[in-house]
Write a protein that holds these residues in place. Structure first.
Motif, PDB file in Angstrom:
ATOM      1  N   ASP A 214       4.575 -12.168 -22.082  1.00 27.69           N
ATOM      2  CA  ASP A 214       4.270 -10.752 -21.872  1.00 27.69           C
ATOM      3  C   ASP A 214       2.860 -10.526 -21.313  1.00 27.69           C
ATOM      4  N   GLU A 215       2.289 -11.603 -20.725  1.00 35.15           N
ATOM      5  CA  GLU A 215       1.007 -11.447 -20.046  1.00 35.15           C
ATOM      6  C   GLU A 215       1.270 -11.015 -18.609  1.00 35.15           C
ATOM      7  N   ILE A 216       0.394 -10.182 -18.069  1.00 35.89           N
ATOM      8  CA  ILE A 216       0.664  -9.722 -16.711  1.00 35.89           C
ATOM      9  C   ILE A 216       0.253 -10.778 -15.682  1.00 35.89           C
ATOM     10  N   TYR A 217       0.908 -10.757 -14.572  1.00 30.68           N
ATOM     11  CA  TYR A 217       0.523 -11.610 -13.442  1.00 30.68           C
ATOM     12  C   TYR A 217       0.734 -10.828 -12.156  1.00 30.68           C
ATOM     13  N   THR A 218       0.051 -11.272 -11.114  1.00 33.36           N
ATOM     14  CA  THR A 218       0.208 -10.611  -9.817  1.00 33.36           C
ATOM     15  C   THR A 218       0.613 -11.641  -8.764  1.00 33.36           C
ATOM     16  N   VAL A 219       1.348 -11.192  -7.795  1.00 30.53           N
ATOM     17  CA  VAL A 219       1.769 -12.027  -6.672  1.00 30.53           C
ATOM     18  C   VAL A 219       1.297 -11.348  -5.396  1.00 30.53           C
ATOM     19  N   GLY A 220       0.596 -12.101  -4.553  1.00 28.82           N
ATOM     20  CA  GLY A 220       0.167 -11.502  -3.293  1.00 28.82           C
ATOM     21  C   GLY A 220      -0.935 -12.305  -2.650  1.00 28.82           C
ATOM     22  N   PRO A 221      -1.308 -12.031  -1.440  1.00 27.41           N
ATOM     23  CA  PRO A 221      -0.678 -11.008  -0.605  1.00 27.41           C
ATOM     24  C   PRO A 221       0.661 -11.480  -0.043  1.00 27.41           C
ATOM     25  N   ILE A 222       1.599 -10.556  -0.029  1.00 29.50           N
ATOM     26  CA  ILE A 222       2.899 -10.785   0.610  1.00 29.50           C
ATOM     27  C   ILE A 222       2.872  -9.990   1.919  1.00 29.50           C
ATOM     28  N   SER A 223       3.128 -10.673   3.036  1.00 34.43           N
ATOM     29  CA  SER A 223       3.108  -9.969   4.331  1.00 34.43           C
ATOM     30  C   SER A 223       4.247  -8.966   4.390  1.00 34.43           C
ATOM     31  N   ILE A 224       3.941  -7.805   4.869  1.00 33.42           N
ATOM     32  CA  ILE A 224       5.018  -6.836   5.078  1.00 33.42           C
ATOM     33  C   ILE A 224       5.050  -6.414   6.540  1.00 33.42           C
ATOM     34  N   ARG A 225       6.260  -6.285   7.038  1.00 28.68           N
ATOM     35  CA  ARG A 225       6.477  -5.860   8.427  1.00 28.68           C
ATOM     36  C   ARG A 225       7.522  -4.767   8.397  1.00 28.68           C
ATOM     37  N   SER A 226       7.139  -3.617   8.913  1.00 33.36           N
ATOM     38  CA  SER A 226       8.070  -2.503   8.921  1.00 33.36           C
ATOM     39  C   SER A 226       7.859  -1.720  10.202  1.00 33.36           C
ATOM     40  N   ALA A 227       8.469  -0.547  10.272  1.00 38.19           N
ATOM     41  CA  ALA A 227       8.245   0.335  11.417  1.00 38.19           C
ATOM     42  C   ALA A 227       8.282   1.760  10.904  1.00 38.19           C
ATOM     43  N   CYS A 228       7.508   2.614  11.513  1.00 33.02           N
ATOM     44  CA  CYS A 228       7.484   4.005  11.031  1.00 33.02           C
ATOM     45  C   CYS A 228       8.783   4.694  11.447  1.00 33.02           C
ATOM     46  N   SER A 229       9.283   5.504  10.539  1.00 30.92           N
ATOM     47  CA  SER A 229      10.518   6.250  10.811  1.00 30.92           C
ATOM     48  C   SER A 229      10.329   7.255  11.937  1.00 30.92           C
ATOM     49  N   HIS A 230       9.084   7.669  12.170  1.00 33.44           N
ATOM     50  CA  HIS A 230       8.841   8.746  13.138  1.00 33.44           C
ATOM     51  C   HIS A 230       8.865   8.264  14.585  1.00 33.44           C
ATOM     52  N   HIS A 231       8.323   7.055  14.830  1.00 32.29           N
ATOM     53  CA  HIS A 231       8.238   6.575  16.215  1.00 32.29           C
ATOM     54  C   HIS A 231       8.853   5.185  16.401  1.00 32.29           C
ATOM     55  N   LEU A 232       9.244   4.534  15.295  1.00 31.61           N
ATOM     56  CA  LEU A 232       9.788   3.171  15.337  1.00 31.61           C
ATOM     57  C   LEU A 232       8.781   2.170  15.922  1.00 31.61           C
ATOM     58  N   VAL A 233       7.512   2.365  15.616  1.00 36.56           N
ATOM     59  CA  VAL A 233       6.506   1.366  16.007  1.00 36.56           C
ATOM     60  C   VAL A 233       6.025   0.662  14.738  1.00 36.56           C
ATOM     61  N   PRO A 234       5.443  -0.538  14.878  1.00 35.21           N
ATOM     62  CA  PRO A 234       5.206  -1.378  13.699  1.00 35.21           C
ATOM     63  C   PRO A 234       4.248  -0.810  12.643  1.00 35.21           C
ATOM     64  N   ILE A 235       4.550  -1.185  11.424  1.00 34.79           N
ATOM     65  CA  ILE A 235       3.632  -1.037  10.288  1.00 34.79           C
ATOM     66  C   ILE A 235       3.472  -2.470   9.778  1.00 34.79           C
ATOM     67  N   LEU A 236       2.248  -2.973   9.792  1.00 33.82           N
ATOM     68  CA  LEU A 236       2.018  -4.358   9.373  1.00 33.82           C
ATOM     69  C   LEU A 236       0.957  -4.376   8.287  1.00 33.82           C
ATOM     70  N   GLY A 237       1.197  -5.164   7.245  1.00 35.72           N
ATOM     71  CA  GLY A 237       0.195  -5.215   6.180  1.00 35.72           C
ATOM     72  C   GLY A 237       0.547  -6.213   5.102  1.00 35.72           C
ATOM     73  N   ASN A 238       0.012  -5.943   3.932  1.00 37.43           N
ATOM     74  CA  ASN A 238       0.224  -6.832   2.795  1.00 37.43           C
ATOM     75  C   ASN A 238       0.562  -6.023   1.559  1.00 37.43           C
ATOM     76  N   CYS A 239       1.254  -6.669   0.651  1.00 39.36           N
ATOM     77  CA  CYS A 239       1.462  -6.018  -0.634  1.00 39.36           C
ATOM     78  C   CYS A 239       1.216  -6.995  -1.776  1.00 39.36           C
ATOM     79  N   TRP A 240       0.848  -6.425  -2.896  1.00 40.05           N
ATOM     80  CA  TRP A 240       0.611  -7.190  -4.119  1.00 40.05           C
ATOM     81  C   TRP A 240       1.512  -6.584  -5.199  1.00 40.05           C
ATOM     82  N   ILE A 241       2.106  -7.456  -5.973  1.00 40.04           N
ATOM     83  CA  ILE A 241       3.028  -7.000  -7.018  1.00 40.04           C
ATOM     84  C   ILE A 241       2.523  -7.510  -8.359  1.00 40.04           C
TER      85      ILE A 241
END
Ligand SMILES: [Zn+2]
Length: 247
Positions: free
Chosen positions: A117-144
């Protein structure tokens, strides 16, 4: 010039298995009858029948071809764009938006036999998406961040589920919520925190053209939400992971 009305309908050549309407129309009809939403960031994979994805690829390529013609690009003679429509259709359906059309990767969860029950984090995880408005890339990282509950999943599985969720047209605020819902469903943690930092090509490539701007947002659930010290610990751990990157 040929007439659009056949003089003898019985003489028309009809393929016995010919689809009565574009496949997108049949899928849409099915989703509406089932009351299933089909927004840009929804997954349709559980509602597609065998073979429909291949048919969709053909349909989308046809529409992209028409779009290119409307943009007055000579796709019949331009060697660079003659197969662009097929490439774009494949890219949308099987790569950048695969999280809509392909099922979630199989992710097994296991009992938390040691009652960690100790917390842990995973990251950075690369994320690749696109905006719903123009369908151009969203690139970044996420931590969980996870405070485990009754079940656990392997570390690499967080990257797999994040890739699946982000591979759809999104707005960042909703993407983080959808990822949180999926992780909660997979391992029912006592606490969950997600931080996303991303660059939006919407702002870099077009519009205000601000190349350095990024968007950061987070979601905290369960014990991370109720216990400020746990939330603080999550952000401290993320800072440490970022420091590891810069060394
Ligand atoms: Zn946009």
């Amino acid at each position: 010039m040929t007439s659009t009305i056949p003089s003898n309908p019985s003489s028309r050549s009809v393929t016995p298995d010919a689809a009565p309407s574009p496949v997108s129309g049949r899928i849409r009809e099915r989703l509406m009858q089932a009351g299933v939403p089909y927004f840009a960031n929804d997954s349709l994979a559980d509602h597609l029948l065998e073979g429909e994805l291949d048919q969709l690829e053909v349909e989308v390529a046809g529409k992209v071809r028409e779009m290119l013609r409307s943009l007055v690009i000579d796709i019949d003679n331009d060697h660079n764009t003659e197969e662009t429509a097929e490439r774009v259709a494949r890219m949308y359906l099987h790569e950048v938006f695969k999280g809509r059309y392909h099922k979630q990767p199989k992710i097994a969860s296991f009992p938390n036999v040691k009652h960690l029950d100790e917390i842990y984090t995973v990251g950075p995880i690369s994320i690749r998406s696109a905006c719903s408005h123009h369908l151009v890339p969203i690139l970044g990282n996420c931590w969980i961040g996870i405070k485990p509950g009754d079940r656990v999943i392997g570390l690499s599985k967080f990257a797999r589920v994040a890739d699946w969720v982000f591979s759809r047209p999104h707005i960042q605020e909703e993407a983080v919520m959808i990822l949180a819902d999926e992780i909660e469903r997979l391992c029912k943690p006592q606490g969950l925190a997600i931080l996303v930092k991303a660059q939006h090509y919407c702002m870099k490539w077009r519009g205000v053209k601000e190349p350095q701007t990024s968007m950061v947002n987070s979601v905290v659930r369960g014990d991370f939400r109720h216990d400020p010290s746990l939330k603080h610990e999550f952000f401290e751990l993320v800072k440490q992971q970022q420091a590891v990157l810069s060394t």
